[in-house]
Design a protein around this motif. Structure first.
Motif, PDB file in Angstrom:
ATOM      1  N   LEU A  84       0.850  -1.191   0.000  1.00  0.00           N
ATOM      2  CA  LEU A  84       0.000   0.000   0.000  1.00  0.00           C
ATOM      3  C   LEU A  84       0.886   1.242   0.000  1.00  0.00           C
ATOM      4  N   GLY A  85       0.678   2.133  -0.951  1.00  0.00           N
ATOM      5  CA  GLY A  85       1.428   3.384  -1.011  1.00  0.00           C
ATOM      6  C   GLY A  85       0.530   4.574  -0.714  1.00  0.00           C
ATOM      7  N   LEU A  86       0.914   5.385   0.268  1.00  0.00           N
ATOM      8  CA  LEU A  86       0.144   6.573   0.640  1.00  0.00           C
ATOM      9  C   LEU A  86       1.013   7.820   0.509  1.00  0.00           C
ATOM     10  N   ILE A  87       0.401   8.942   0.172  1.00  0.00           N
ATOM     11  CA  ILE A  87       1.140  10.178  -0.101  1.00  0.00           C
ATOM     12  C   ILE A  87       0.567  11.318   0.730  1.00  0.00           C
ATOM     13  N   ILE A  88       1.456  12.076   1.351  1.00  0.00           N
ATOM     14  CA  ILE A  88       1.060  13.321   2.019  1.00  0.00           C
ATOM     15  C   ILE A  88       1.907  14.449   1.449  1.00  0.00           C
ATOM     16  N   SER A  89       1.307  15.607   1.305  1.00  0.00           N
ATOM     17  CA  SER A  89       1.981  16.733   0.658  1.00  0.00           C
ATOM     18  C   SER A  89       2.103  17.910   1.618  1.00  0.00           C
ATOM     19  N   GLU A  90       3.287  18.490   1.653  1.00  0.00           N
ATOM     20  CA  GLU A  90       3.528  19.709   2.447  1.00  0.00           C
ATOM     21  C   GLU A  90       3.930  20.812   1.477  1.00  0.00           C
ATOM     22  N   ILE A 148      -2.134  -7.066   2.381  1.00  0.00           N
ATOM     23  CA  ILE A 148      -1.101  -6.023   2.443  1.00  0.00           C
ATOM     24  C   ILE A 148      -0.038  -6.418   3.458  1.00  0.00           C
ATOM     25  N   THR A 149       1.212  -6.479   3.018  1.00  0.00           N
ATOM     26  CA  THR A 149       2.330  -6.805   3.909  1.00  0.00           C
ATOM     27  C   THR A 149       3.296  -5.641   4.072  1.00  0.00           C
ATOM     28  N   LYS A 150       3.198  -4.652   3.173  1.00  0.00           N
ATOM     29  CA  LYS A 150       4.089  -3.487   3.232  1.00  0.00           C
ATOM     30  C   LYS A 150       3.278  -2.213   3.058  1.00  0.00           C
ATOM     31  N   ILE A 151       3.706  -1.171   3.752  1.00  0.00           N
ATOM     32  CA  ILE A 151       3.132   0.162   3.576  1.00  0.00           C
ATOM     33  C   ILE A 151       4.275   1.115   3.269  1.00  0.00           C
ATOM     34  N   ARG A 152       4.176   1.827   2.160  1.00  0.00           N
ATOM     35  CA  ARG A 152       5.200   2.820   1.800  1.00  0.00           C
ATOM     36  C   ARG A 152       4.568   4.203   1.912  1.00  0.00           C
ATOM     37  N   LEU A 153       5.156   5.028   2.755  1.00  0.00           N
ATOM     38  CA  LEU A 153       4.644   6.371   2.984  1.00  0.00           C
ATOM     39  C   LEU A 153       5.541   7.387   2.284  1.00  0.00           C
ATOM     40  N   ARG A 164      19.876  17.945   9.437  1.00  0.00           N
ATOM     41  CA  ARG A 164      20.048  17.046  10.575  1.00  0.00           C
ATOM     42  C   ARG A 164      19.371  15.690  10.357  1.00  0.00           C
ATOM     43  N   ILE A 165      18.530  15.605   9.315  1.00  0.00           N
ATOM     44  CA  ILE A 165      17.795  14.362   9.062  1.00  0.00           C
ATOM     45  C   ILE A 165      18.500  13.570   7.974  1.00  0.00           C
ATOM     46  N   ASP A 166      18.914  12.358   8.290  1.00  0.00           N
ATOM     47  CA  ASP A 166      19.585  11.533   7.286  1.00  0.00           C
ATOM     48  C   ASP A 166      18.780  10.291   6.924  1.00  0.00           C
ATOM     49  N   GLY A 167      17.539  10.210   7.398  1.00  0.00           N
ATOM     50  CA  GLY A 167      16.691   9.074   7.054  1.00  0.00           C
ATOM     51  C   GLY A 167      15.659   8.821   8.135  1.00  0.00           C
ATOM     52  N   LYS A 168      14.877   7.775   7.930  1.00  0.00           N
ATOM     53  CA  LYS A 168      13.886   7.355   8.918  1.00  0.00           C
ATOM     54  C   LYS A 168      13.735   5.849   8.795  1.00  0.00           C
ATOM     55  N   HIS A 169      14.053   5.147   9.853  1.00  0.00           N
ATOM     56  CA  HIS A 169      14.066   3.688   9.818  1.00  0.00           C
ATOM     57  C   HIS A 169      12.656   3.122   9.698  1.00  0.00           C
ATOM     58  N   ALA A 170      12.571   1.968   9.028  1.00  0.00           N
ATOM     59  CA  ALA A 170      11.298   1.277   8.870  1.00  0.00           C
ATOM     60  C   ALA A 170      10.790   0.797  10.226  1.00  0.00           C
ATOM     61  N   ILE A 171       9.480   0.754  10.365  1.00  0.00           N
ATOM     62  CA  ILE A 171       8.865   0.271  11.599  1.00  0.00           C
ATOM     63  C   ILE A 171       7.814  -0.782  11.240  1.00  0.00           C
ATOM     64  N   ALA A 172       7.240  -1.393  12.256  1.00  0.00           N
ATOM     65  CA  ALA A 172       6.138  -2.331  12.050  1.00  0.00           C
ATOM     66  C   ALA A 172       4.846  -1.670  12.514  1.00  0.00           C
ATOM     67  N   PHE A 173       3.801  -1.804  11.714  1.00  0.00           N
ATOM     68  CA  PHE A 173       2.484  -1.269  12.046  1.00  0.00           C
ATOM     69  C   PHE A 173       1.465  -2.376  11.799  1.00  0.00           C
ATOM     70  N   GLN A 174       0.886  -2.875  12.871  1.00  0.00           N
ATOM     71  CA  GLN A 174      -0.056  -3.988  12.792  1.00  0.00           C
ATOM     72  C   GLN A 174       0.524  -5.133  11.950  1.00  0.00           C
ATOM     73  N   ASN A 175       1.761  -5.485  12.272  1.00  0.00           N
ATOM     74  CA  ASN A 175       2.475  -6.587  11.614  1.00  0.00           C
ATOM     75  C   ASN A 175       2.764  -6.329  10.137  1.00  0.00           C
ATOM     76  N   ARG A 176       2.671  -5.081   9.712  1.00  0.00           N
ATOM     77  CA  ARG A 176       3.053  -4.708   8.345  1.00  0.00           C
ATOM     78  C   ARG A 176       4.296  -3.827   8.402  1.00  0.00           C
ATOM     79  N   GLN A 177       5.219  -4.057   7.469  1.00  0.00           N
ATOM     80  CA  GLN A 177       6.434  -3.237   7.433  1.00  0.00           C
ATOM     81  C   GLN A 177       6.120  -1.870   6.832  1.00  0.00           C
ATOM     82  N   VAL A 178       6.525  -0.814   7.508  1.00  0.00           N
ATOM     83  CA  VAL A 178       6.302   0.554   7.041  1.00  0.00           C
ATOM     84  C   VAL A 178       7.642   1.192   6.680  1.00  0.00           C
ATOM     85  N   SER A 179       7.761   1.667   5.446  1.00  0.00           N
ATOM     86  CA  SER A 179       8.979   2.372   5.025  1.00  0.00           C
ATOM     87  C   SER A 179       8.611   3.792   4.605  1.00  0.00           C
TER      88      SER A 179
END
Length: 700
Positions: A84-90, A148-153, A164-179
């Motif tokens: 699942l791919g989701l997009i937010i815009s700033e 759905i096994t992966k969520i890409r934000l 100061r930001i060099d990345g953001k590590h993947a986490i688990a959300f309801q047993n789905r990998q979030v990147s």
């Protein structure tokens, strides 16, 4: 990395581009979303982007601006895990460079996850307006959740990500990998500078659990484009694909495989039951890269830039599926041919490698359509033909056809401010269009207009086949009149995009895209029903639509809207309904009392055929001149090599060999226009027979 001055310049240009397009009645936020996601789709970051714009005033902790289409559309197997791919815009409404902080980034991503969490609650979903895009997305998430096994934000922004930001590590959300992926101002600038289809993709074999890749140089040590033979461990290939996904696959081949290919059962069986025989049974991979880093002893590849798999997409997908299913890949190895291509040779060589390497799934001319001569001709016409000046002005402009992504920006890259101003006067930003735009403008007038709603890439791939067949039948139909008509269709499309949001029934953030497609499709169908044709030459000459035309578009949209907003029973949402034949059939059955002034502007089929015949005759003459120019302008010695190859391989008729012999005799003897036509036809044919010599086709 861009310096502050360049970044500030780019920030202003991007903001001004958004403002210029928003003048057509679209909100700046939606324009920014569309502009950025169009580029990211071209770059292979994702395959689709659907605008949602959900930001409730009573809850600042939840928000979503878009999603990357239905995850099922990218699945090769019915039971394949989905992403699942989701997009937010700033989008900040100022042209100065603004910094995006760690807190702001984290908050944005959390809003997306909150939406996912809410979407899984039946009561929350049912409280949404069922005709809204946010309900469609929530319903889609709930329906697909079990697979759905992966969520890409994705966070897209015209801010600059904090140093100061060099990345953001993947986490688990309801047993789905979030990147996470952030496309900020600097990254968008780098993408705009790229002359390739994507931002630099670096595979480092010394990191991420990979191993230096043992390789053998299989070409001359001094070759400008060296070739290596290597053996890739199956586990490493799976990890690389897990990290980069479809960006590894050459774009047109990637779309081709998604559209028609399933994971090969034979490959799957070998992986599961006889992994040690995989190397023997499989044809392996053909790949390209821009650059490689070699170990000091010359035996290992340590890293690759822009690794692309031009043949072996099915093999890669199958190995990855086995990896995800927990199969032991320790005994699986894949042979790989790696072509290191200099950037200056990419456009010519990569399509040839793609064409000749693909055997498991034959890749047709349509699948590699961005390199088809159709594109070359449209680009040449766009560079040559001056559009008439609009009423009230004396300035003649041109319409810029961007055959390869980034050409419009590249054309201005090294201009002085004065030269750039002159360039923009000749090629205004709103007169640029791309390959996917072209397919959209043309198909919306045909019997299957609704298929434009399938999405830009899918429509492009499908319609490419239509154009390829028509080119093979008679390429002279793609002439000046065709180009005039194409631009007129773009003018109609753009005008519809501006008018429809102004209708009293239209709601902000509504379904503008399918409304435009179906409304123009209805107009085209109605014109055919009365056995008339649109006077596209008149629109070209005026470079805009008159009032009767604008009224006709509004009439069509008023009639189409109720059909679109009330899906037939059995269809879950409006976006899916817009893609269906049944929806299109209901639109085609509509009766509209068209205004008489607009009907009076239509022309007879005979009048249109007369224009096509005359322009086709001129194009035939142009083809003869172009054939002679191409033959004469090849490098010295080229035709001697072709002549020898024809003899050794037993290729070509006696007539064809005779014509090539004349070309090989230049400059003492120059082939005639007819002889050049024979030679060009021969060369196009023997390219598919494995001829190693390819004509350089340059634009005038």
């Amino acid at each position: 990395m861009a310096d502050d001055t360049e970044l500030g310049q780019y920030a202003q240009e991007l903001f001004q581009s958004v403002c210029a397009e928003a003048e057509a009645g679209e909100y700046k936020e939606s324009v920014f979303f569309r502009m950025v996601t169009d580029d990211l789709i071209d770059a292979g970051e994702f395959d689709d982007a659907v605008y949602v714009n959900y930001q409730p005033a009573n809850n600042v902790r939840v928000r979503v601006d878009g999603y990357c289409g239905d995850p099922m559309d990218s699945a090769a197997e019915e039971d394949e895990p989905l992403t699942l791919g989701l997009i937010i815009s700033e989008f900040v409404q100022e042209s100065d460079v603004v910094t995006l902080t760690q807190r702001e980034m984290g908050s944005a991503f959390n809003k997306l996850l909150t939406f996912v969490n809410n979407a899984l609650k039946p009561d929350w979903r049912s409280a949404l307006e069922h005709t809204s895009s946010e309900y469609e997305l929530a319903d889609l998430i709930a329906t697909r959740w079990s697979r759905i096994t992966k969520i890409r934000l994705y966070l897209i922004t015209n801010k600059k990500l904090s140093n100061r930001i060099d990345g953001k590590h993947a986490i688990a959300f309801q047993n789905r990998q979030v990147s996470y992926s952030v496309w900020d101002l600097r990254r968008l600038l780098a993408l705009s500078h790229s002359t390739k289809e994507r931002e630099v993709l670096r595979v480092d074999f010394t990191e991420d659990g990979l191993h230096p890749l043992r390789a053998l140089l299989a070409s001359s040590p001094d070759s400008p484009n060296p070739v290596y033979l290597a053996v890739m461990p199956g586990e490493d290939l799976a990890r690389i694909y897990d990290r980069w996904g479809a960006r590894l696959l050459e774009q047109n081949v990637r779309v081709f495989l998604q559209a028609r290919s399933k994971v090969n059962k034979g490959i799957k069986g070998t992986l599961e039951h006889e992994p040690e025989l995989f190397f023997s049974f499989n044809n392996g991979l053909t790949t390209t890269a821009d650059a490689v880093q070699i170990s000091e002893d010359g035996n290992y590849i340590l890293s690759m830039d822009n690794l692309q798999i031009v043949n072996g997409g099915q093999t890669t997908a199958s190995i990855y599926a086995a990896y995800r299913a927990g199969c032991d890949l320790s005994k699986v190895f894949v042979q790989m041919k790696l072509n290191v291509i200099q950037p200056s040779d990419v456009e010519e060589l990569v399509p040839q490698i793609s064409r000749f390497a693909n055997t498991q799934n034959k890749v047709s001319e349509a699948d590699l359509f961005s390199n088809h001569p159709f594109h070359t001709r449209i680009q040449a016409l766009s560079q040559r033909l001056l559009a008439p000046a609009k009423e009230g002005t004396f300035i003649q402009t041109k319409w810029f056809y961007e055959r390869a992504r980034g050409q419009y920006g590249d054309a201005q890259a090294y201009l002085t401010s004065g030269e750039k101003k002159k360039f923009l006067l000749q090629y205004p930003k709103n007169q640029k269009f791309t390959k996917t735009d072209l397919a959209k403008y043309l198909r919306v007038w045909e019997d299957d207009a609704y298929r434009v709603n399938l999405g830009a890439q899918k429509n492009f791939v499908e319609y490419a086949k239509v154009l390829t067949d028509r080119w093979a039948e008679d390429n002279t139909q793609f002439n000046e009149y065709f180009f005039h008509s194409l631009i007129a269709k773009k003018i109609v499309f753009n005008t519809a995009e501006a008018l429809i949001p102004q209708r009293p029934w239209y709601e902000a953030g509504g379904y503008r895209a399918p409304l435009v497609v179906l409304s123009i499709g209805l107009i085209g169908n109605s014109v055919r029903d009365v056995d008339k044709r649109v006077d596209f030459e008149r629109i070209w000459n005026e470079q805009q639509l008159d009032e009767p035309w604008r009224e006709a578009i509004c009439q069509a949209a008023d009639a189409v809207n109720p059909v679109l907003m009330n899906p037939a029973q059995g269809y879950r949402n409006i976006s899916e309904w817009a893609k269906k034949q049944r929806c299109w059939d209901k639109v085609r059955s509509l009766h509209v009392d068209w205004n008489d002034a607009w009907l009076a502007e239509l022309i007879s089929p005979d009048a249109e055929r007369s224009r096509e015949r005359e322009s086709g005759r001129v194009q035939r003459d142009d083809n003869e001149i172009e054939n002679q120019r191409v033959v004469v302008n090849q490098k010295p010695g080229f035709w001697e090599k072709v002549e020898k190859w024809l003899v050794v391989e037993g290729e070509g008729t006696e007539k064809e060999r005779g014509c090539v012999h004349v070309a090989a005799s230049m400059p003492s003897k120059i082939p005639t226009e007819k002889q050049c036509a024979v030679i060009v036809g021969l060369m196009h044919r023997i390219e598919n027979a494995g001829c190693p010599f390819h004509m350089v086709m340059t634009l005038q």
